[in-house]
Write a protein that holds these residues in place. Structure first.
Motif, PDB file in Angstrom:
ATOM      1  N   MET A   6       0.862  -1.268   0.049  1.00 17.82           N
ATOM      2  CA  MET A   6      -0.085  -0.087   0.002  1.00 17.82           C
ATOM      3  C   MET A   6       0.845   1.286  -0.063  1.00 17.82           C
ATOM      4  N   ALA A   7       2.068   1.305   0.747  1.00 21.11           N
ATOM      5  CA  ALA A   7       2.987   2.377   0.824  1.00 21.11           C
ATOM      6  C   ALA A   7       3.727   2.480  -0.728  1.00 21.11           C
ATOM      7  N   ILE A   8       3.787   1.427  -1.277  1.00 19.26           N
ATOM      8  CA  ILE A   8       4.354   1.697  -2.656  1.00 19.26           C
ATOM      9  C   ILE A   8       3.408   2.375  -3.750  1.00 19.26           C
ATOM     10  N   VAL A   9       2.134   1.643  -3.608  1.00 18.22           N
ATOM     11  CA  VAL A   9       0.988   2.190  -4.397  1.00 18.22           C
ATOM     12  C   VAL A   9       0.889   3.598  -4.008  1.00 18.22           C
ATOM     13  N   TRP A  10       0.977   4.074  -2.937  1.00 13.35           N
ATOM     14  CA  TRP A  10       0.787   5.613  -2.907  1.00 13.35           C
ATOM     15  C   TRP A  10       1.912   6.567  -3.076  1.00 13.35           C
ATOM     16  N   VAL A  11       3.128   6.012  -3.121  1.00 13.27           N
ATOM     17  CA  VAL A  11       4.155   6.698  -3.551  1.00 13.27           C
ATOM     18  C   VAL A  11       4.096   6.895  -5.031  1.00 13.27           C
ATOM     19  N   ALA A  12       3.660   5.905  -5.897  1.00 13.99           N
ATOM     20  CA  ALA A  12       3.257   5.974  -7.515  1.00 13.99           C
ATOM     21  C   ALA A  12       2.093   7.099  -7.538  1.00 13.99           C
ATOM     22  N   ALA A  13       1.159   6.933  -6.788  1.00 15.04           N
ATOM     23  CA  ALA A  13       0.121   7.728  -6.686  1.00 15.04           C
ATOM     24  C   ALA A  13       0.527   9.292  -6.318  1.00 15.04           C
ATOM     25  N   TYR A  14       1.437   9.651  -5.307  1.00 13.56           N
ATOM     26  CA  TYR A  14       1.935  10.850  -5.197  1.00 13.56           C
ATOM     27  C   TYR A  14       2.706  11.553  -6.426  1.00 13.56           C
ATOM     28  N   ALA A  15       3.472  10.842  -6.882  1.00 13.53           N
ATOM     29  CA  ALA A  15       4.009  11.225  -8.075  1.00 13.53           C
ATOM     30  C   ALA A  15       3.047  11.929  -9.169  1.00 13.53           C
ATOM     31  N   PHE A  29      -8.836  17.691 -12.620  1.00 18.98           N
ATOM     32  CA  PHE A  29      -7.711  16.855 -12.498  1.00 18.98           C
ATOM     33  C   PHE A  29      -7.992  15.434 -13.395  1.00 18.98           C
ATOM     34  N   GLU A  30      -6.959  14.982 -13.669  1.00 19.39           N
ATOM     35  CA  GLU A  30      -7.146  13.795 -14.571  1.00 19.39           C
ATOM     36  C   GLU A  30      -6.501  12.666 -13.860  1.00 19.39           C
ATOM     37  N   TYR A  31      -7.289  11.786 -13.483  1.00 22.89           N
ATOM     38  CA  TYR A  31      -7.042  10.587 -12.620  1.00 22.89           C
ATOM     39  C   TYR A  31      -6.604   9.149 -13.309  1.00 22.89           C
ATOM     40  N   ASP A  41     -12.534   4.075  -4.700  1.00 26.36           N
ATOM     41  CA  ASP A  41     -12.911   4.952  -3.613  1.00 26.36           C
ATOM     42  C   ASP A  41     -11.933   5.677  -3.021  1.00 26.36           C
ATOM     43  N   GLN A  42     -10.588   5.150  -3.321  1.00 25.13           N
ATOM     44  CA  GLN A  42      -9.463   6.008  -2.999  1.00 25.13           C
ATOM     45  C   GLN A  42      -9.366   7.061  -4.027  1.00 25.13           C
ATOM     46  N   ILE A  43      -9.430   6.749  -5.295  1.00 23.52           N
ATOM     47  CA  ILE A  43      -9.358   7.762  -6.539  1.00 23.52           C
ATOM     48  C   ILE A  43     -10.423   9.087  -6.094  1.00 23.52           C
ATOM     49  N   LYS A  44     -11.565   8.563  -5.921  1.00 19.62           N
ATOM     50  CA  LYS A  44     -12.625   9.721  -5.266  1.00 19.62           C
ATOM     51  C   LYS A  44     -11.934  10.520  -4.089  1.00 19.62           C
ATOM     52  N   CYS A  45     -11.397   9.834  -3.189  1.00 20.05           N
ATOM     53  CA  CYS A  45     -10.791  10.545  -1.973  1.00 20.05           C
ATOM     54  C   CYS A  45      -9.612  11.524  -2.388  1.00 20.05           C
ATOM     55  N   VAL A  46      -8.889  10.925  -3.286  1.00 22.18           N
ATOM     56  CA  VAL A  46      -7.673  11.954  -3.879  1.00 22.18           C
ATOM     57  C   VAL A  46      -8.351  13.164  -4.639  1.00 22.18           C
ATOM     58  N   ALA A  47      -9.364  12.885  -5.461  1.00 23.71           N
ATOM     59  CA  ALA A  47      -9.758  13.895  -6.273  1.00 23.71           C
ATOM     60  C   ALA A  47     -10.419  14.874  -5.486  1.00 23.71           C
ATOM     61  N   SER A  48     -11.393  14.511  -4.402  1.00 26.37           N
ATOM     62  CA  SER A  48     -11.988  15.499  -3.660  1.00 26.37           C
ATOM     63  C   SER A  48     -11.245  16.131  -2.381  1.00 26.37           C
ATOM     64  N   SER A  49      -9.920  15.899  -2.276  1.00 25.20           N
ATOM     65  CA  SER A  49      -9.242  16.419  -1.362  1.00 25.20           C
ATOM     66  C   SER A  49      -8.573  17.771  -1.748  1.00 25.20           C
ATOM     67  N   ASN A  50      -8.374  18.752  -0.855  1.00 30.88           N
ATOM     68  CA  ASN A  50      -8.169  20.105  -1.037  1.00 30.88           C
ATOM     69  C   ASN A  50      -6.510  20.017  -1.652  1.00 30.88           C
TER      70      ASN A  50
END
Length: 204
Positions: A6-15, A29-31, A41-50
């Motif tokens: 999960m940490a590895i996935v979020w590192v890629a998502a961070y970039a 944003f284009e996700y 659900d995770q994509i939705k949370c990222v897209a809706s975050s400030n």
């Protein structure tokens, strides 16, 4: 392993989130690029975050804390090792966020209006005055001379404006997609190498 993955996935998502954040002007944003490894659900949370980058960094931190959890049943040596590794991870996350802050400063610090106005006003007055100042000396050569001087000076001004915020999808801007692909390739190489080392230990 699940927390590690999960940490590895979020590192890629961070970039990818950082790339989109640097290009964002109107909140769009284009996700699609993170659909393959984040759930809807995770994509939705990222897209809706400030601030999607900070959200991704927080998720990395949560995943790492779960992976390096120290409880009362954890052996002392292992607990000390986990704590040391977590401190190193925290330092790396701090570096990521400092780099993000540097990019944000580049994007949000344009040339001052007074400087641009003064420079362009002076440049136009100078260019318009060239035929009157040197026409009698240059003759018919005034036309190509003024054209070349104007092309050079206006080109410098245009280049400065183009590179003021170099994160858009333009030919002269940074290739952010390539940066993200390099990060993905590096992550893949590290994971693959770690897997090979574990397989060697198992069959040794």
């Amino acid at each position: 392993p699940e927390c590690r993955d999960m940490a590895i996935v979020w590192v890629a998502a961070y970039a990818i989130a950082l790339k989109e954040h640097m290009r964002d002007d109107d909140g769009h944003f284009e996700y699609e690029e993170i659909v393959g490894f984040l759930s809807p659900d995770q994509i939705k949370c990222v897209a809706s975050s400030n601030h999607p980058c900070i959200y991704a960094a927080t998720e990395i931190r949560h995943a790492l804390k779960k992976a390096f959890t120290v409880s009362a049943d954890t052996p002392a040596a292992l607990g000390a090792s986990y704590s040391s590794e977590m401190r190193l991870m925290e330092k790396s996350l701090d570096i990521l966020q400092k780099d993000m802050g540097g990019l944000e400063r580049v994007r949000s610090t344009p040339l001052s209006i007074i400087f641009v106005t003064h420079q362009r006003t002076f440049m136009m007055l100078y260019l318009f005055s060239l035929p009157y100042l040197y026409g009698h000396a240059w003759g018919y050569g005034t036309i190509p001379s003024v054209f070349l001087i104007s092309y050079a000076l206006l080109g410098i001004d245009g280049s400065a404006s183009e590179c003021e915020s170099p994160f858009k999808k333009r030919p002269n801007h940074l290739n952010m997609e390539r940066f993200c692909l390099i990060i993905m390739e590096d992550i893949e190489q590290i994971v693959s190498h770690n897997h090979d080392l574990q397989q060697k230990r198992i069959f040794a």
